[in-house]
Design a protein around this motif. Structure first.
Motif, PDB file in Angstrom:
ATOM      1  N   GLN A   1       0.820  -1.187   0.000  1.00  0.00           N
ATOM      2  CA  GLN A   1       0.000   0.000   0.000  1.00  0.00           C
ATOM      3  C   GLN A   1       0.865   1.252   0.000  1.00  0.00           C
ATOM      4  OE1 GLN A   1      -3.182   0.848  -0.095  1.00  0.00           O
ATOM      5  NE2 GLN A   1      -4.170  -1.163  -0.074  1.00  0.00           N
ATOM      6  N   VAL A   2       0.445   2.220  -0.759  1.00  0.00           N
ATOM      7  CA  VAL A   2       1.136   3.495  -0.834  1.00  0.00           C
ATOM      8  C   VAL A   2       0.113   4.595  -0.627  1.00  0.00           C
ATOM      9  CG1 VAL A   2       2.431   5.078  -2.303  1.00  0.00           C
ATOM     10  CG2 VAL A   2       2.910   2.632  -2.393  1.00  0.00           C
ATOM     11  N   GLN A   3       0.453   5.533   0.211  1.00  0.00           N
ATOM     12  CA  GLN A   3      -0.382   6.727   0.378  1.00  0.00           C
ATOM     13  C   GLN A   3       0.379   7.922  -0.159  1.00  0.00           C
ATOM     14  OE1 GLN A   3      -1.431   6.606   4.596  1.00  0.00           O
ATOM     15  NE2 GLN A   3      -3.431   5.762   4.056  1.00  0.00           N
ATOM     16  N   LEU A   4      -0.324   8.771  -0.881  1.00  0.00           N
ATOM     17  CA  LEU A   4       0.301   9.906  -1.549  1.00  0.00           C
ATOM     18  C   LEU A   4      -0.347  11.205  -1.079  1.00  0.00           C
ATOM     19  CD1 LEU A   4       0.248   8.426  -5.166  1.00  0.00           C
ATOM     20  CD2 LEU A   4       2.117   8.339  -3.530  1.00  0.00           C
ATOM     21  N   GLU A   5       0.482  12.204  -0.855  1.00  0.00           N
ATOM     22  CA  GLU A   5      -0.030  13.497  -0.433  1.00  0.00           C
ATOM     23  C   GLU A   5       0.687  14.601  -1.201  1.00  0.00           C
ATOM     24  OE1 GLU A   5       0.082  14.227   3.728  1.00  0.00           O
ATOM     25  OE2 GLU A   5      -0.935  16.155   3.582  1.00  0.00           O
ATOM     26  N   GLU A   6      -0.084  15.367  -1.971  1.00  0.00           N
ATOM     27  CA  GLU A   6       0.471  16.459  -2.763  1.00  0.00           C
ATOM     28  C   GLU A   6       0.494  17.760  -1.951  1.00  0.00           C
ATOM     29  OE1 GLU A   6      -2.268  14.038  -5.593  1.00  0.00           O
ATOM     30  OE2 GLU A   6      -2.355  14.857  -3.557  1.00  0.00           O
ATOM     31  N   SER A   7       1.416  18.624  -2.324  1.00  0.00           N
ATOM     32  CA  SER A   7       1.485  19.957  -1.735  1.00  0.00           C
ATOM     33  C   SER A   7       2.159  20.883  -2.742  1.00  0.00           C
ATOM     34  CB  SER A   7       2.260  19.947  -0.416  1.00  0.00           C
ATOM     35  OG  SER A   7       3.588  19.522  -0.620  1.00  0.00           O
ATOM     36  N   GLY A  26       5.423   4.303   2.696  1.00  0.00           N
ATOM     37  CA  GLY A  26       5.803   2.981   2.221  1.00  0.00           C
ATOM     38  C   GLY A  26       7.290   2.840   2.026  1.00  0.00           C
ATOM     39  N   ARG A  27       7.791   1.648   2.332  1.00  0.00           N
ATOM     40  CA  ARG A  27       9.226   1.417   2.281  1.00  0.00           C
ATOM     41  C   ARG A  27       9.735   1.016   0.907  1.00  0.00           C
ATOM     42  NH1 ARG A  27       9.656  -2.622   7.280  1.00  0.00           N
ATOM     43  NH2 ARG A  27       7.612  -3.162   6.495  1.00  0.00           N
ATOM     44  N   THR A  28       8.806   0.814  -0.049  1.00  0.00           N
ATOM     45  CA  THR A  28       9.233   0.388  -1.386  1.00  0.00           C
ATOM     46  C   THR A  28       8.967   1.461  -2.422  1.00  0.00           C
ATOM     47  OG1 THR A  28       7.096  -0.703  -1.756  1.00  0.00           O
ATOM     48  CG2 THR A  28       8.907  -2.045  -0.862  1.00  0.00           C
ATOM     49  N   PHE A  29       9.043   2.709  -2.014  1.00  0.00           N
ATOM     50  CA  PHE A  29       8.797   3.816  -2.931  1.00  0.00           C
ATOM     51  C   PHE A  29       9.709   3.716  -4.140  1.00  0.00           C
ATOM     52  CE2 PHE A  29       7.690   7.958  -4.344  1.00  0.00           C
ATOM     53  CZ  PHE A  29       8.850   8.600  -4.714  1.00  0.00           C
ATOM     54  N   TRP A  30      10.918   3.229  -3.944  1.00  0.00           N
ATOM     55  CA  TRP A  30      11.909   3.188  -5.012  1.00  0.00           C
ATOM     56  C   TRP A  30      11.466   2.282  -6.161  1.00  0.00           C
ATOM     57  CZ3 TRP A  30      13.354  -1.763  -5.931  1.00  0.00           C
ATOM     58  CH2 TRP A  30      13.163  -2.674  -4.886  1.00  0.00           C
ATOM     59  N   SER A  31      10.519   1.372  -5.919  1.00  0.00           N
ATOM     60  CA  SER A  31      10.090   0.424  -6.952  1.00  0.00           C
ATOM     61  C   SER A  31       8.898   0.929  -7.759  1.00  0.00           C
ATOM     62  CB  SER A  31       9.731  -0.922  -6.332  1.00  0.00           C
ATOM     63  OG  SER A  31       8.557  -0.812  -5.548  1.00  0.00           O
ATOM     64  N   TYR A  32       8.381   2.105  -7.411  1.00  0.00           N
ATOM     65  CA  TYR A  32       7.174   2.605  -8.051  1.00  0.00           C
ATOM     66  C   TYR A  32       7.495   3.627  -9.142  1.00  0.00           C
ATOM     67  CZ  TYR A  32       4.130   0.466  -4.596  1.00  0.00           C
ATOM     68  OH  TYR A  32       3.446  -0.437  -3.838  1.00  0.00           O
ATOM     69  N   THR A  33       6.833   3.471 -10.259  1.00  0.00           N
ATOM     70  CA  THR A  33       6.779   4.544 -11.243  1.00  0.00           C
ATOM     71  C   THR A  33       5.824   5.607 -10.722  1.00  0.00           C
ATOM     72  OG1 THR A  33       7.334   3.290 -13.223  1.00  0.00           O
ATOM     73  CG2 THR A  33       5.834   5.124 -13.505  1.00  0.00           C
ATOM     74  N   ASN A 100       3.159   0.209  -9.267  1.00  0.00           N
ATOM     75  CA  ASN A 100       4.221  -0.677  -8.805  1.00  0.00           C
ATOM     76  C   ASN A 100       4.852  -1.398  -9.984  1.00  0.00           C
ATOM     77  OD1 ASN A 100       5.954  -2.185  -7.329  1.00  0.00           O
ATOM     78  ND2 ASN A 100       4.405  -3.386  -6.261  1.00  0.00           N
ATOM     79  N   GLY A 101       5.676  -0.688 -10.721  1.00  0.00           N
ATOM     80  CA  GLY A 101       6.336  -1.245 -11.890  1.00  0.00           C
ATOM     81  C   GLY A 101       7.361  -0.263 -12.395  1.00  0.00           C
ATOM     82  N   TRP A 114      -3.466   6.995  -5.830  1.00  0.00           N
ATOM     83  CA  TRP A 114      -3.667   8.405  -6.181  1.00  0.00           C
ATOM     84  C   TRP A 114      -3.709   9.272  -4.930  1.00  0.00           C
ATOM     85  CZ3 TRP A 114      -4.172  10.143 -11.239  1.00  0.00           C
ATOM     86  CH2 TRP A 114      -4.265   9.143 -12.209  1.00  0.00           C
ATOM     87  N   GLY A 115      -3.196  10.480  -5.080  1.00  0.00           N
ATOM     88  CA  GLY A 115      -3.356  11.457  -4.020  1.00  0.00           C
ATOM     89  C   GLY A 115      -4.676  12.179  -4.162  1.00  0.00           C
TER      90      GLY A 115
END
Length: 124
Positions: A1-7, A26-33, A100-101, A114-115
């Motif tokens: 799961q990923v949570q996104l917050e824009e500012s 999330g700890r796997t942010f590096w794996s996400y486009t 996640n790709g 999505w944020g």
């Protein structure tokens, strides 16, 4: 799961600049486009820019090429959208999205997270 917050959204005059940020949990942010989309009043949401999981590949919509730059800081779990030479037609709610790709897609159906969006208003 990923949570996104824009500012970083706001009101700016035509020709001005803004930098949007999207903080991801999330700890796997590096794996996400990651990508930015926008939706103007009465229009469909459209792709603005995307960056691959490695950060080595970026893409921009023709309407923003040469003006907008997407980047990411994996150590900070953040993706940025630097917007220069803003025009009134850039006025929209800007959304951050994650997939996640490794590859960037322009279609919003490819993105799983999505944020809530941040408003950008460019006055003439």
């Amino acid at each position: 799961q990923v949570q996104l917050e824009e500012s970083g959204g706001g009101l700016v005059q035509a020709g001005g600049s803004l930098r949007l940020s999207c903080a991801a949990s999330g700890r796997t942010f590096w794996s996400y486009t990651m990508a930015w989309f926008r939706q103007a009043p009465g229009k469909e949401r459209e792709f603005v820019a995307g960056i691959s999981s490695s950060g080595s590949r970026t893409y921009q919509a023709d309407s923003v090429k040469g003006r907008f730059t997407i980047s990411r800081g994996n150590a900070k779990n953040t993706v940025y959208l630097q917007m220069n030479s803003l025009k009134p037609e850039d006025t929209a709610v800007y959304y951050c999205a994650a997939d996640n790709g490794p590859n960037v897609f322009a279609a919003e159906r490819e993105y799983d997270y999505w944020g809530q969006g941040t408003q950008v208003t460019v006055s003439s």
